[in-house]
Design a protein around this motif. Sequence first.
Motif, PDB file in Angstrom:
ATOM      1  N   ARG A  22       0.869  -1.177   0.000  1.00  0.00           N
ATOM      2  CA  ARG A  22       0.000   0.000   0.000  1.00  0.00           C
ATOM      3  C   ARG A  22       0.899   1.217   0.000  1.00  0.00           C
ATOM      4  O   ARG A  22       1.731   1.387   0.893  1.00  0.00           O
ATOM      5  CB  ARG A  22      -0.898   0.005   1.234  1.00  0.00           C
ATOM      6  CG  ARG A  22      -1.834   1.200   1.264  1.00  0.00           C
ATOM      7  CD  ARG A  22      -2.573   1.279   2.560  1.00  0.00           C
ATOM      8  NE  ARG A  22      -1.590   1.632   3.596  1.00  0.00           N
ATOM      9  CZ  ARG A  22      -1.800   1.541   4.888  1.00  0.00           C
ATOM     10  NH1 ARG A  22      -2.936   1.085   5.337  1.00  0.00           N
ATOM     11  NH2 ARG A  22      -0.880   1.887   5.748  1.00  0.00           N
ATOM     12  N   ASN A  23       0.763   2.060  -1.007  1.00  0.00           N
ATOM     13  CA  ASN A  23       1.600   3.259  -1.160  1.00  0.00           C
ATOM     14  C   ASN A  23       3.087   2.915  -1.074  1.00  0.00           C
ATOM     15  O   ASN A  23       3.860   3.568  -0.387  1.00  0.00           O
ATOM     16  CB  ASN A  23       1.227   4.312  -0.118  1.00  0.00           C
ATOM     17  CG  ASN A  23      -0.198   4.776  -0.270  1.00  0.00           C
ATOM     18  OD1 ASN A  23      -0.752   4.777  -1.363  1.00  0.00           O
ATOM     19  ND2 ASN A  23      -0.811   5.160   0.833  1.00  0.00           N
ATOM     20  N   ASP A  24       3.494   1.848  -1.745  1.00  0.00           N
ATOM     21  CA  ASP A  24       4.886   1.377  -1.826  1.00  0.00           C
ATOM     22  C   ASP A  24       5.476   0.905  -0.497  1.00  0.00           C
ATOM     23  O   ASP A  24       6.683   0.882  -0.332  1.00  0.00           O
ATOM     24  CB  ASP A  24       5.798   2.445  -2.429  1.00  0.00           C
ATOM     25  CG  ASP A  24       5.997   2.244  -3.914  1.00  0.00           C
ATOM     26  OD1 ASP A  24       5.629   1.164  -4.420  1.00  0.00           O
ATOM     27  OD2 ASP A  24       6.520   3.155  -4.564  1.00  0.00           O
ATOM     28  N   ILE A  25       4.637   0.523   0.448  1.00  0.00           N
ATOM     29  CA  ILE A  25       5.087  -0.002   1.732  1.00  0.00           C
ATOM     30  C   ILE A  25       4.452  -1.374   1.927  1.00  0.00           C
ATOM     31  O   ILE A  25       3.260  -1.555   1.652  1.00  0.00           O
ATOM     32  CB  ILE A  25       4.685   0.936   2.893  1.00  0.00           C
ATOM     33  CG1 ILE A  25       5.325   2.305   2.688  1.00  0.00           C
ATOM     34  CG2 ILE A  25       5.084   0.354   4.246  1.00  0.00           C
ATOM     35  CD1 ILE A  25       4.823   3.367   3.650  1.00  0.00           C
ATOM     36  N   LYS A  26       5.250  -2.360   2.411  1.00  0.00           N
ATOM     37  CA  LYS A  26       4.705  -3.690   2.657  1.00  0.00           C
ATOM     38  C   LYS A  26       3.490  -3.587   3.562  1.00  0.00           C
ATOM     39  O   LYS A  26       3.513  -2.894   4.577  1.00  0.00           O
ATOM     40  CB  LYS A  26       5.747  -4.577   3.342  1.00  0.00           C
ATOM     41  CG  LYS A  26       6.897  -4.958   2.484  1.00  0.00           C
ATOM     42  CD  LYS A  26       7.850  -5.853   3.254  1.00  0.00           C
ATOM     43  CE  LYS A  26       9.109  -6.071   2.479  1.00  0.00           C
ATOM     44  NZ  LYS A  26      10.061  -6.914   3.210  1.00  0.00           N
ATOM     45  N   MET A  43      -8.397   7.645   2.641  1.00  0.00           N
ATOM     46  CA  MET A  43      -9.513   7.778   1.712  1.00  0.00           C
ATOM     47  C   MET A  43      -9.124   7.324   0.302  1.00  0.00           C
ATOM     48  O   MET A  43      -9.981   6.991  -0.499  1.00  0.00           O
ATOM     49  CB  MET A  43      -9.996   9.226   1.660  1.00  0.00           C
ATOM     50  CG  MET A  43     -10.565   9.735   2.974  1.00  0.00           C
ATOM     51  SD  MET A  43     -11.989   8.794   3.513  1.00  0.00           S
ATOM     52  CE  MET A  43     -13.205   9.337   2.342  1.00  0.00           C
ATOM     53  N   GLU A  44      -7.831   7.326   0.025  1.00  0.00           N
ATOM     54  CA  GLU A  44      -7.334   6.944  -1.292  1.00  0.00           C
ATOM     55  C   GLU A  44      -5.926   6.386  -1.125  1.00  0.00           C
ATOM     56  O   GLU A  44      -5.119   6.930  -0.373  1.00  0.00           O
ATOM     57  CB  GLU A  44      -7.316   8.168  -2.204  1.00  0.00           C
ATOM     58  CG  GLU A  44      -6.929   7.881  -3.618  1.00  0.00           C
ATOM     59  CD  GLU A  44      -7.047   9.118  -4.494  1.00  0.00           C
ATOM     60  OE1 GLU A  44      -6.127   9.331  -5.282  1.00  0.00           O
ATOM     61  OE2 GLU A  44      -8.043   9.844  -4.373  1.00  0.00           O
ATOM     62  N   CYS A  45      -5.628   5.290  -1.826  1.00  0.00           N
ATOM     63  CA  CYS A  45      -4.283   4.717  -1.757  1.00  0.00           C
ATOM     64  C   CYS A  45      -4.007   3.924  -3.029  1.00  0.00           C
ATOM     65  O   CYS A  45      -4.912   3.649  -3.810  1.00  0.00           O
ATOM     66  CB  CYS A  45      -4.123   3.837  -0.514  1.00  0.00           C
ATOM     67  SG  CYS A  45      -5.203   2.404  -0.466  1.00  0.00           S
TER      68      CYS A  45
END
Length: 127
Positions: A22-26, A43-45
Amino acid sequence: MNIRCTRNTGFYGMGSPIEIRRNDIKWFYLSHNETKQVETNEMECTIQAAFFFMKSTPIRVRDLGQTVELEVTMNPTLISIYVILFTGMLLVPVLHLNIFGIILLLVVYFIYVLSILNKAYVIKEKI
């Protein structure tokens, strides 16, 4: 926002979990034919599936007040590459290819595979 993510990759990599980012994080891992429901305050990812060098194109998810259902599958193009490679191995003795022809075919194959690694998985919203 609630996100329900299902892995449906067939027998490819069924012994190893796929990492969901999610958002470049495990974020979490999905095993073979597993479904997980997770919650996030955003609200957005962006969501992306990854396994070593193979990745999916990130998908942007927005909170619309209901559970977002995502499915992770293998890219059909990558599956066809496996079929083409297997067929090519069977054709080597039929076509009487020498070592240079075999090496050329393998180089072309690996260049194509390297170009598709960032699209190995497909994440799509279930409707």
